[in-house]
Write a protein that holds these residues in place. Structure first.
Motif, PDB file in Angstrom:
ATOM      1  N   VAL A 142       0.849  -1.189   0.000  1.00  0.00           N
ATOM      2  CA  VAL A 142       0.000   0.000   0.000  1.00  0.00           C
ATOM      3  C   VAL A 142       0.885   1.241   0.000  1.00  0.00           C
ATOM      4  O   VAL A 142       1.826   1.339   0.795  1.00  0.00           O
ATOM      5  N   HIS A 143       0.579   2.167  -0.898  1.00  0.00           N
ATOM      6  CA  HIS A 143       1.332   3.417  -1.001  1.00  0.00           C
ATOM      7  C   HIS A 143       0.356   4.575  -0.786  1.00  0.00           C
ATOM      8  O   HIS A 143      -0.696   4.630  -1.417  1.00  0.00           O
ATOM      9  N   HIS A 144       0.717   5.479   0.101  1.00  0.00           N
ATOM     10  CA  HIS A 144      -0.143   6.592   0.494  1.00  0.00           C
ATOM     11  C   HIS A 144       0.281   7.867  -0.225  1.00  0.00           C
ATOM     12  O   HIS A 144       1.458   8.114  -0.423  1.00  0.00           O
ATOM     13  N   PHE A 145      -0.723   8.672  -0.581  1.00  0.00           N
ATOM     14  CA  PHE A 145      -0.486   9.918  -1.301  1.00  0.00           C
ATOM     15  C   PHE A 145      -1.283  11.036  -0.640  1.00  0.00           C
ATOM     16  O   PHE A 145      -2.321  10.793  -0.031  1.00  0.00           O
ATOM     17  N   ALA A 146      -0.790  12.272  -0.795  1.00  0.00           N
ATOM     18  CA  ALA A 146      -1.488  13.444  -0.264  1.00  0.00           C
ATOM     19  C   ALA A 146      -1.286  14.612  -1.222  1.00  0.00           C
ATOM     20  O   ALA A 146      -0.209  14.772  -1.795  1.00  0.00           O
ATOM     21  N   VAL A 147      -2.342  15.393  -1.410  1.00  0.00           N
ATOM     22  CA  VAL A 147      -2.293  16.591  -2.248  1.00  0.00           C
ATOM     23  C   VAL A 147      -2.959  17.715  -1.464  1.00  0.00           C
ATOM     24  O   VAL A 147      -4.079  17.568  -0.986  1.00  0.00           O
ATOM     25  N   ASN A 148      -2.288  18.837  -1.338  1.00  0.00           N
ATOM     26  CA  ASN A 148      -2.845  19.999  -0.662  1.00  0.00           C
ATOM     27  C   ASN A 148      -3.497  20.872  -1.727  1.00  0.00           C
ATOM     28  O   ASN A 148      -2.838  21.288  -2.672  1.00  0.00           O
ATOM     29  N   SER A 149      -4.793  21.142  -1.571  1.00  0.00           N
ATOM     30  CA  SER A 149      -5.507  21.918  -2.586  1.00  0.00           C
ATOM     31  C   SER A 149      -6.676  22.673  -1.968  1.00  0.00           C
ATOM     32  O   SER A 149      -7.100  22.392  -0.858  1.00  0.00           O
ATOM     33  N   CYS A 150      -7.208  23.606  -2.744  1.00  0.00           N
ATOM     34  CA  CYS A 150      -8.408  24.331  -2.311  1.00  0.00           C
ATOM     35  C   CYS A 150      -9.597  23.982  -3.207  1.00  0.00           C
ATOM     36  O   CYS A 150     -10.617  24.643  -3.177  1.00  0.00           O
ATOM     37  N   GLY A 151      -9.456  22.926  -3.998  1.00  0.00           N
ATOM     38  CA  GLY A 151     -10.536  22.521  -4.898  1.00  0.00           C
ATOM     39  C   GLY A 151     -10.469  21.041  -5.199  1.00  0.00           C
ATOM     40  O   GLY A 151      -9.674  20.315  -4.617  1.00  0.00           O
ATOM     41  N   PRO A 152     -11.297  20.590  -6.123  1.00  0.00           N
ATOM     42  CA  PRO A 152     -11.343  19.183  -6.491  1.00  0.00           C
ATOM     43  C   PRO A 152      -9.988  18.643  -6.962  1.00  0.00           C
ATOM     44  O   PRO A 152      -9.213  19.352  -7.597  1.00  0.00           O
ATOM     45  N   VAL A 153      -9.730  17.375  -6.639  1.00  0.00           N
ATOM     46  CA  VAL A 153      -8.479  16.693  -6.968  1.00  0.00           C
ATOM     47  C   VAL A 153      -8.793  15.290  -7.470  1.00  0.00           C
ATOM     48  O   VAL A 153      -9.630  14.596  -6.889  1.00  0.00           O
ATOM     49  N   LEU A 154      -8.109  14.888  -8.532  1.00  0.00           N
ATOM     50  CA  LEU A 154      -8.173  13.498  -8.992  1.00  0.00           C
ATOM     51  C   LEU A 154      -6.735  13.047  -9.217  1.00  0.00           C
ATOM     52  O   LEU A 154      -6.038  13.580 -10.083  1.00  0.00           O
ATOM     53  N   LEU A 155      -6.284  12.092  -8.405  1.00  0.00           N
ATOM     54  CA  LEU A 155      -4.941  11.520  -8.544  1.00  0.00           C
ATOM     55  C   LEU A 155      -5.101  10.055  -8.900  1.00  0.00           C
ATOM     56  O   LEU A 155      -5.695   9.286  -8.133  1.00  0.00           O
ATOM     57  N   THR A 156      -4.588   9.684 -10.058  1.00  0.00           N
ATOM     58  CA  THR A 156      -4.662   8.306 -10.538  1.00  0.00           C
ATOM     59  C   THR A 156      -3.249   7.754 -10.632  1.00  0.00           C
ATOM     60  O   THR A 156      -2.372   8.388 -11.216  1.00  0.00           O
ATOM     61  N   VAL A 157      -3.036   6.572 -10.037  1.00  0.00           N
ATOM     62  CA  VAL A 157      -1.742   5.908 -10.080  1.00  0.00           C
ATOM     63  C   VAL A 157      -1.978   4.484 -10.575  1.00  0.00           C
ATOM     64  O   VAL A 157      -2.788   3.753 -10.006  1.00  0.00           O
ATOM     65  N   ALA A 158      -1.307   4.121 -11.662  1.00  0.00           N
ATOM     66  CA  ALA A 158      -1.431   2.780 -12.245  1.00  0.00           C
ATOM     67  C   ALA A 158      -2.892   2.445 -12.561  1.00  0.00           C
ATOM     68  O   ALA A 158      -3.346   1.328 -12.358  1.00  0.00           O
ATOM     69  N   GLY A 159      -3.639   3.442 -13.002  1.00  0.00           N
ATOM     70  CA  GLY A 159      -5.037   3.230 -13.365  1.00  0.00           C
ATOM     71  C   GLY A 159      -5.998   3.150 -12.194  1.00  0.00           C
ATOM     72  O   GLY A 159      -7.188   2.921 -12.371  1.00  0.00           O
ATOM     73  N   GLN A 160      -5.512   3.367 -10.979  1.00  0.00           N
ATOM     74  CA  GLN A 160      -6.346   3.323  -9.777  1.00  0.00           C
ATOM     75  C   GLN A 160      -6.515   4.734  -9.224  1.00  0.00           C
ATOM     76  O   GLN A 160      -5.550   5.499  -9.171  1.00  0.00           O
ATOM     77  N   ASP A 161      -7.712   5.062  -8.791  1.00  0.00           N
ATOM     78  CA  ASP A 161      -7.937   6.373  -8.172  1.00  0.00           C
ATOM     79  C   ASP A 161      -7.359   6.361  -6.758  1.00  0.00           C
ATOM     80  O   ASP A 161      -7.906   5.711  -5.859  1.00  0.00           O
ATOM     81  N   ALA A 162      -6.265   7.070  -6.565  1.00  0.00           N
ATOM     82  CA  ALA A 162      -5.661   7.185  -5.244  1.00  0.00           C
ATOM     83  C   ALA A 162      -6.402   8.251  -4.433  1.00  0.00           C
ATOM     84  O   ALA A 162      -6.653   8.078  -3.250  1.00  0.00           O
ATOM     85  N   ILE A 163      -6.738   9.358  -5.093  1.00  0.00           N
ATOM     86  CA  ILE A 163      -7.517  10.425  -4.472  1.00  0.00           C
ATOM     87  C   ILE A 163      -8.567  10.862  -5.484  1.00  0.00           C
ATOM     88  O   ILE A 163      -8.229  11.210  -6.609  1.00  0.00           O
TER      89      ILE A 163
END
Length: 75
Positions: free
Chosen positions: A18-39
């Motif tokens: 399991v690999h954890h990810f974080a994004v600091n934002s003030c709006g919508p975020v979509l983070l995809t890694v290896a075709g999987q939605d991480a955020i």
């Protein structure tokens, strides 16, 4: 479009698991890694700056990464 930002690249997983990810934002975020939605935080944020977190299970090696963020100030 103004207010949308898309970044692409690769993430190297040094070990299986399991690999954890974080994004600091003030709006919508979509983070995809290896075709999987991480955020996948796509709701209304009303300019609330916050850290969005998520995780995916990956095998060892390089994995495609895509990050899409929206700046609500320019939406």
């Amino acid at each position: 479009s103004k207010g949308f930002y898309r970044f692409t690249g690769f993430f190297r997983a040094e070990k299986n698991g399991v690999h954890h990810f974080a994004v600091n934002s003030c709006g919508p975020v979509l983070l995809t890694v290896a075709g999987q939605d991480a955020i996948a935080e796509t709701g209304v944020f009303h300019q609330n700056q916050a850290e969005r977190r998520g995780a995916v299970v990956l095998g060892t090696g390089w994995h495609a990464l895509e990050l899409i963020v929206t700046d609500t100030l320019f939406w």
